[in-house]
Structures are given as structure tokens and as C-alpha cells.
Scaffold this motif. Structure first.
Motif, short mmCIF file in Angstrom:
data_model
loop_
_atom_site.label_atom_id
_atom_site.label_comp_id
_atom_site.label_asym_id
_atom_site.label_seq_id
_atom_site.Cartn_x
_atom_site.Cartn_y
_atom_site.Cartn_z
N LYS A 401 24.51 46.79 -36.35
CA LYS A 401 23.86 45.79 -37.19
C LYS A 401 22.36 46.08 -37.30
O LYS A 401 21.77 45.93 -38.37
CB LYS A 401 24.09 44.39 -36.62
CG LYS A 401 25.53 43.90 -36.75
CD LYS A 401 25.74 42.61 -35.98
CE LYS A 401 27.20 42.24 -35.93
NZ LYS A 401 27.46 41.06 -35.03
N SER A 402 21.76 46.50 -36.20
CA SER A 402 20.33 46.86 -36.23
C SER A 402 20.09 48.05 -37.14
O SER A 402 19.15 48.06 -37.95
CB SER A 402 19.84 47.18 -34.81
OG SER A 402 19.94 46.05 -33.97
N ARG A 404 21.95 49.05 -39.60
CA ARG A 404 22.21 48.63 -40.99
C ARG A 404 21.01 47.87 -41.55
O ARG A 404 20.59 48.09 -42.70
CB ARG A 404 23.48 47.76 -41.02
CG ARG A 404 23.77 47.09 -42.34
CD ARG A 404 24.10 48.07 -43.45
NE ARG A 404 24.28 47.38 -44.71
CZ ARG A 404 24.03 47.90 -45.90
NH1 ARG A 404 23.58 49.13 -46.00
NH2 ARG A 404 24.21 47.21 -47.01
N THR A 405 20.42 46.97 -40.74
CA THR A 405 19.24 46.22 -41.17
C THR A 405 18.08 47.17 -41.48
O THR A 405 17.39 47.03 -42.50
CB THR A 405 18.82 45.21 -40.08
OG1 THR A 405 19.86 44.25 -39.91
CG2 THR A 405 17.53 44.50 -40.45
N ARG A 408 18.79 49.19 -44.67
CA ARG A 408 18.68 48.33 -45.85
C ARG A 408 17.21 48.02 -46.15
O ARG A 408 16.79 47.99 -47.32
CB ARG A 408 19.45 47.02 -45.61
CG ARG A 408 19.46 46.07 -46.80
CD ARG A 408 20.27 46.66 -47.96
NE ARG A 408 20.25 45.80 -49.11
CZ ARG A 408 21.11 44.79 -49.31
NH1 ARG A 408 22.06 44.53 -48.42
NH2 ARG A 408 21.04 44.06 -50.41
N LEU A 409 16.41 47.82 -45.11
CA LEU A 409 14.98 47.58 -45.31
C LEU A 409 14.32 48.77 -45.98
O LEU A 409 13.51 48.61 -46.91
CB LEU A 409 14.32 47.28 -43.96
CG LEU A 409 12.81 47.03 -44.00
CD1 LEU A 409 12.48 45.79 -44.82
CD2 LEU A 409 12.26 46.88 -42.58
N TYR A 424 14.53 40.79 -47.18
CA TYR A 424 13.94 42.11 -46.98
C TYR A 424 12.59 42.25 -47.67
O TYR A 424 12.11 43.35 -47.90
CB TYR A 424 14.90 43.20 -47.48
CG TYR A 424 16.17 43.28 -46.66
CD1 TYR A 424 16.21 44.03 -45.49
CD2 TYR A 424 17.30 42.57 -47.03
CE1 TYR A 424 17.36 44.10 -44.71
CE2 TYR A 424 18.46 42.62 -46.26
CZ TYR A 424 18.47 43.38 -45.12
OH TYR A 424 19.62 43.43 -44.35
N ILE A 432 12.43 40.17 -39.09
CA ILE A 432 13.22 41.36 -38.78
C ILE A 432 12.76 41.96 -37.45
O ILE A 432 13.57 42.29 -36.58
CB ILE A 432 13.13 42.39 -39.92
CG1 ILE A 432 13.83 41.84 -41.17
CG2 ILE A 432 13.73 43.72 -39.49
CD1 ILE A 432 13.64 42.71 -42.41
N ARG A 435 13.98 39.78 -34.57
CA ARG A 435 15.41 39.97 -34.28
C ARG A 435 15.64 41.27 -33.53
O ARG A 435 16.40 41.32 -32.56
CB ARG A 435 16.24 39.98 -35.57
CG ARG A 435 16.43 38.63 -36.20
CD ARG A 435 17.64 38.61 -37.12
NE ARG A 435 17.62 39.66 -38.12
CZ ARG A 435 17.03 39.57 -39.30
NH1 ARG A 435 16.37 38.47 -39.63
NH2 ARG A 435 17.08 40.57 -40.17
#
Length: 715
Positions: A401-402, A404-405, A408-409, A424, A432, A435
Motif C-alpha cells: 500500500k505504501s 502504491r501510494t 501514484r503520487l 494527491y 501522506i 501515514r
């Protein structure tokens, strides 16, 4: 400051009206609606003027704050905030170690210098302004837009409204939808970023009964904690710094130790999360028969993996304490919903209501096409939801998940800020980072690997027709994850954060196995996102038309017209009241400290601090003794309309003084998110007298007792 709301001339006035009397105690009302409920407030005994409750710039509403998932309130002019123990749990856990375990032992800062940092995820939001922007969001949207085009047009307008509102960076703004997209309001909140842990009792008090007593009654839980909001020397929000000073809250709640009795009125103000009162029968059956059972099975399995993977390692157990607590809470609520649906056929009740509505609509509506479109878009939404659930299983890894984030950013940062996806933009960067940093407090590679392997095995058992197309071939084998976790650098916080700001090419060239996996899964994930936009856009076109008709129908019957909860400030009201969950059994409305001693065992979660037991046996009750109960009350029930997110909400007496904190509901009440049954729906609150008694007799938090303004009973 917000005092009233003027609707656009084109907007249907029916939304704000409430014909006749509201259904007793049902309704999570927007503050501006309260003047229309004067007769209801007067009926139950509330003496505060409704107009005062509608004004966010005045006491008591100006003292009610959000923690971004929980509710809270100011209780001193120096930024002292009271909320639930479980709402402060992240800050408690963050500062705990096996050597200094504040979860087990509790924590009290006797001086400001001893207060501990809450961490980047601990924030206080003060709502200052609410304005209707429906016209600016929905006006002149082309009738021929596709679902995706409509979704993107609404998103673009919402982002522009937010950017306009956030010209002052001290504020965080949002534009949530009400009535399933029929209305939009812009919410302006002061966002305080330096929040510190002040006091939390031991979880022997704050979580007494644990998951066994969760959603149960009788209950004896001291679910409270204190935080403090800090700002820069100039009085404006600032990043955490030793130079910061306590926030001077404009208003704060007076604490009343005078207590309540059965039948007394209460007001409750907070930020309830989500309700689904206006869902169709088909949506209820999907939740009951498909979504909830799958969710319960997944969480049950995940909790078992966490328990096994952390067994025998106290440090790992502390790291996953907050994760497990949150999962257990969701699981119990999900199981309660399934049990509630089995006990009372809410779908059948909704069938009758839906049939009556459709009969009314046939005579008063604009034709059958709306209802046909409605059924079609809801079916599409449910079908896509099943694929999204399958993808969630296939990607159930904190490291993935990290990655992917981060990827995506990088993709979104190729666009102008205004064109990026929500979540984003530059305004989201601090969240972000928070997290990604917070992960170090709740992550162990071996535990994450075990959770991901189990999730991949669960995914393999899902019907292939319900999996996203093309995903299977991209996934690692569950038994081959060891090499991914051994080779990745993302488990290191600094190296994880170092990926922020890198471009897309850097991600595509990376050899880190989780970055590689995130890049590989990107096409499938993006396809799901694009399909979600199409479905949501079609929902945004159809559901609001349906809701306008439903509201007109309900208004014609004199029934309440309040929007589903959506994490915005709401006020509910009710009375202290017992209930009868089944024939021959009456419960409530108070529990007492004697009940704690009766429940005590030598095993968690029914361990009791020795100082508390000694104080009860010595009957050192002082001014906190209830004259009727002849002891100190711990928890009490009310008929107020609450849901998740209301945790920590201020419970006030008829004069607007703090008399308790909301923290739970009875097990029989869980289905209230979908259907409000006045006979058995009860919220559970911490009695302020118990909280003050523990502070005085058990934890000796005299500094905080002096700081608050407390109204004691007359002798």
C-alpha cells in the motif's frame, strides 16, 4: 463566522423544512436545522435556545471539535481537549514501549513540559464556517456527460472550491455531499497540527471489559483521555515545536458534576461518520448477504494471523495493539449488523416503505425512467464493489500500500496541482508523509508478510468471475513472499519517505520488489479507479433525483428530513432512558463503580487498578456520589441518535454543560446505521462524575481538575 445559511434561489427549499413533529430522538441534524426543531427541544426539556445551538461561532458549538475520525471538545481556555480513551489510543501507543507501557499503566503529565507528542496523525479540527455551495457544484452540468465526465466535472469544481477556501494555509477545507449528492456544503476548519497527550488512565479503566464488553450493556468503561492543542507564538497553527504555546480556545465547555437522572434530556454534538438510512432494499440485501459476511470473514482471519505472528513478543504486540483494537471494533460492529438484520428484517421493512414510496411517486413523480435508472446504477455499483473487495485482498500488505501510494503520487505530480486526483495534491502531502511515518509505530516485516500471505490465499478462493481482469497473473505466490520482504528497503522509514518527490521513471527503473509490484499492478488498479468514476458519476446523476423525491414524500408525511451522517458536525438529542432488548428484561440506564468490582477478575480485560478497588471498598465517593444510586455512576444510556465518529462526542445537559462522553452503542442498536428503532436504540456514555472521581481518587490528576471549570452539586 457562520451564523446562518442562505440557499441559492434555485435550490429546493423543501430540504430544510421539517413538517410536523420529528420522530422522537431520531435525527443527526445539521446545526442550522435546529431552530426548526424548537418544539422538539422544548418537549424533552432543553432550555438552551435553538438559535444558539445553530451558531458555530458561539458556545457551546464553538467548543466542539473533530479529531479526524473521532469527536472531542475543549474544556479549558488553554486548548485542553477531552475525548475517548480509544480516540487517544494512537498517541498513547506511539509513546509506549515495553519498559514504559502507557497503555497498561496510564499516563499523566503533571506539567505542560511533561506532555508527550501525539504524532503526525493526531490533529484537532475546529469548524469555523459552513456554507451551502450546491449551486456552484451542480449548476449547468451537461445532461449528455458520461458518468466519468460528470464525476470529473464535480471533482474539479469541488477542488476549486477547496483551493479558494484554503488560501489561508491555517485552514483545511472540504466539500462533502449531503442527501447522497443532492446538496453540497463547504466546511472550513482550523487545523491544529501540534497536539500532545496530557492524560490517559490505564486501559484497566479506559478499556475495562475490552472486546468482550464492546457494544454490550451493562458496561463499566472509563473511556476518556485528554489532549492539548498547541499553536505557534503568533496564535496560528504550526508544526510541532518546543516554542509552541497552548491554543487559546475561544470557548470551552463547563463541566457539570451535578449529574443526570432517568428521563433527563441530553444534547450530543460531534462528527458522526456514516449512516445509510436512505439505502434501497437491494442495497441492504447486498450488505446483509454479501458485503458484511465477507468483511467479517476477512477481519476474523486477519486478526488470527496477527495474534499468531505477534505471540510471545511484547514489542510486536505493542506495535499491533492499535491495529488489532481497530479491527476488533469493526468486526464486532459488522457481526452486530448481521445479527441485527437476522433479528429484524430491515430489508423487508424497507420493501414496504419502498413500495409505498413508489406508489406515491407514480402519482407525484416525473415518470418511471428515474426508478429504472436507479435500480440499474445501484446494480452496477454493487458489482464493481465485489471486484474492489477482491483487489483489496490481493493487495493486503502495508508495504505494498505504501509503494502504491508513492507511485501514484509520482504519477499525479506530473499534472498541474488542480488537475491531480483528490488525495494527491500538494495540500495532501503532509498527510501522506504522516501515514508513511506512522507505519513505523504499527509495522513489523514478519507480521506484514504473514498477513499478506494469508490474504493472497483468501484471494485465491474468490470466484474468478469476481476478480479484476488480468490481476491473477501479476500477483506473487503466497509462499514466495520471503524474498520480497528480505530485499525491500521500504520497511525503513527514512528510505520510504525518500521516495516522495521522485519521478515516474525512477519508480519504473527501481529494483525494490514492492516498488516493482506496485508498478506492475498499476494498470489493473487504474482500470478499477476509472470504472469507479463512471459508476459514481452515474450515481451522482441519478441518486440525487431520487433523494429529492424521497424528501418530498417524507415531508408530505411529516417525517424527519435530515441527511445521512458524513463526518460533519451534527447535533442529536434524547433522554436518559432504559430499554427492553427482549421480553421480560429491562436494562439500564446507569451502571456504578460497584459493578466494576463485581466484574473484576485476575485476567485481562477485567483487571482493576488496586487504587480503584480500595476507593470503592472505602466508599470514598465525595461530591461525585449520586443521591439516588448512593454511589458513583460509571456509564449511562440515552436515546440519542449516534454512530461511529461520535466517539468522544460531548454529552451535554439542558443548559449545554458537559455531563458525559459518548463512546459506544448497545449491541441491539448497531443496525441503527440503516434503520432507527426508537424502542431499542441506545447510546452508551461515560458519566462525567466517574471520570472526575477517577481523576481525583485514583490517578490524582489534580492539575487538570483545577484547570477545568467544574460545577459541583449544591450541598
Amino acid at each position: 463566522m457562520f451564523k446562518s445559511i442562505v440557499l441559492p434561489a434555485t435550490f429546493p427549499v423543501l430540504l430544510l423544512g421539517v413538517a410536523g413533529h420529528a420522530m422522537a430522538d431520531e435525527g443527526q441534524w445539521q446545526p442550522h436545522q435546529l431552530p426548526q426543531l424548537k418544539s422538539e427541544l422544548k418537549r424533552i426539556g432543553i432550555t438552551m435556545p435553538a438559535e444558539k445551538l445553530a451558531d458555530l461561532s458561539k458556545h457551546p458549538m464553538s467548543a466542539i471539535v473533530s479529531l479526524g475520525g473521532c469527536s472531542a471538545s475543549f474544556v479549558s481556555p488553554d486548548g485542553l481537549v477531552v475525548t475517548n480513551h480509544h480516540c487517544g489510543y494512537g498517541a498513547i501507543q506511539r509513546n509506549s514501549t515495553p519498559e514504559k507501557n502507557y497503555i497498561v499503566d496510564g499516563f499523566l503529565a503533571k506539567t505542560r513540559a511533561e506532555e508527550l507528542p501525539g504524532g503526525p496523525n493526531t490533529l484537532v479540527y475546529v469548524t469555523e464556517k459552513v456554507e451551502n455551495v450546491t449551486d456552484r457544484v451542480l449548476k449547468d452540468l451537461g445532461a449528455n456527460l458520461t458518468g466519468r465526465q460528470r464525476n470529473e466535472a464535480i471533482s474539479s469544481r469541488v477542488k476549486a472550491l477547496i483551493a479558494e477556501c484554503e488560501s489561508d494555509k491555517a485552514y483545511r477545507c472540504s466539500v462533502p455531499a449531503f442527501h447522497r449528492g443532492l446538496e453540497y456544503y463547504r466546511i472550513k476548519q482550523l487545523m491544529i497540527r501540534d497536539v500532545r497527550l496530557v492524560y490517559a488512565p490505564s486501559d484497566k479503566i479506559g478499556n475495562f471489559g475490552g472486546d468482550i464488553d464492546n457494544y454490550e450493556w451493562p458496561r463499566q468503561t472509563g473511556d476518556y483521555s485528554f489532549l492539548r492543542a498547541y499553536v505557534g507564538p503568533d496564535g496560528r497553527p504550526a508544526d510541532p515545536s518546543p516554542n509552541n504555546v497552548p491554543y487559546k480556545s475561544k470557548d470551552y465547555l463547563v463541566v457539570s458534576a451535578e449529574g443526570l437522572k432517568n428521563g433527563d434530556p441530553i444534547l450530543l454534538a460531534g462528527y458522526p461518520g456514516r449512516t445509510s438510512r436512505y439505502k434501497l432494499p437491494s442495497e441492504i440485501r447486498f450488505a446483509r448477504d454479501t458485503d458484511f459476511p465477507a468483511k467479517a470473514a476477512t477481519i476474523t482471519a486477519d486478526l488470527a494471523v496477527i495474534a499468531e505472528a505477534t505471540k510471545g513478543n511484547p514489542a510486536w504486540d505493542v506495535r499491533y495493539a492499535s491495529v488489532a483494537k481497530s479491527l476488533n471494533n469493526v468486526l464486532k460492529k459488522t457481526q452486530g449488523l448481521m445479527d441485527g438484520f437476522a433479528r429484524k428484517d430491515v430489508a423487508a421493512i424497507k420493501d414496504v416503505q419502498d413500495a409505498e414510496f413508489r406508489a406515491w411517486y407514480a402519482k407525484n413523480g416525473s415518470g418511471p425512467q428515474l426508478l429504472a435508472d436507479l435500480d440499474a446504477v445501484i446494480a452496477a455499483d454493487m458489482a464493481l464493489s465485489r471486484e474492489e473487495a477482491a483487489y483489496a485482498e490481493a493487495s493486503h500488505s502495508d508495504l505494498l500500500k505504501s509503494a502504491r501510494t508513492l507511485y501514484r503520487l509520482a504519477q499525479e505530480r506530473q499534472k498541474p496541482d488542480a488537475e491531480r486526483e483528490a488525495g494527491y495534491q500538494e495540500r495532501d502531502l503532509s498527510f501522506i508523509k504522516a501515514r508513511l511515518t506512522r507505519l513505523e509505530q504499527s509495522f513489523v516485516p514478519g507480521v506484514d508478510q504473514a498477513r499478506y500471505a494469508a490474504a493472497l490465499n483468501r484471494y485465491a478462493k474468490i470466484d474468478p468471475k469476481l476478480r479484476p481482469q488480468g490481476l491473477d497473473a501479476l500477483l506473487p505466490a503466497a509462499n514466495s513472499l520471503g524474498s520480497l520482504y528480505q530485499s525491500t528497503e521500504l520497511a525503513d522509514t527514512n528510505k520510504r519517505l525518500a521516495w516522495i518527490g521522485k519521478d515516474v521513471d525512477a519508480f519504473r527503473a527501481s529494483k525494490d520488489p514492492f516498488i516493482v509490484l506496485a508498478v506492475r499492478l498499476n494498470e489493473v488498479a487504474t482500470n478499477l479507479d476509472e470504472r469507479r468514476k463512471e459508476v459514481d458519476g452515474n450515481l451522482d446523476r441519478t441518486i440525487p433525483q431520487y433523494m429529492a423525491a424521497v424528501i418530498a414524500y417524507k415531508k408530505s408525511q411529516g417525517k424527519p428530513v435530515y441527511p445521512d451522517a458524513n463526518s460533519t458536525l451534527r447535533v442529536t438529542f434524547g433522554t436518559v432512558a432504559p430499554y427492553t432488548p427482549r421480553d421480560g428484561l429491562v436494562k439500564g440506564p446507569f451502571t456504578t463503580v460497584e459493578g466494576i468490582v463485581e466484574k473484576a477478575t485476575d485476567k485481562d480485560p477485567f483487571l482493576v487498578p488496586a487504587a480503584l478497588t480500595e476507593a470503592v471498598k472505602a466508599k470514598r465517593y465525595g461530591v461525585f456520589k449520586d443521591p439516588v444510586l448512593n454511589t458513583v455512576p460509571v456509564n449511562f444510556l440515552s436515546s440519542a441518535d449516534t454512530t461511529g465518529g461520535n466517539s468522544g462526542s460531548a454529552v451535554m445537559n439542558k443548559r449545554g454543560e458537559l455531563v458525559g462522553l459518548n463512546f459506544d452503542s448497545t449491541y441491539e442498536s448497531i443496525t441503527k446505521d440503516w434503520y432507527f428503532d426508537t424502542a431499542i436504540t441506545r447510546a452508551i456514555h461515560v458519566d462525567i462524575r466517574y471520570m472526575l472521581w477517577v481523576m481525583k481518587e485514583v490517578d490524582h490528576a489534580d492539575n487538570l481538575l483545577k484547570e477545568m471549570t467544574i460545577k459541583y452539586p449544591k450541598k
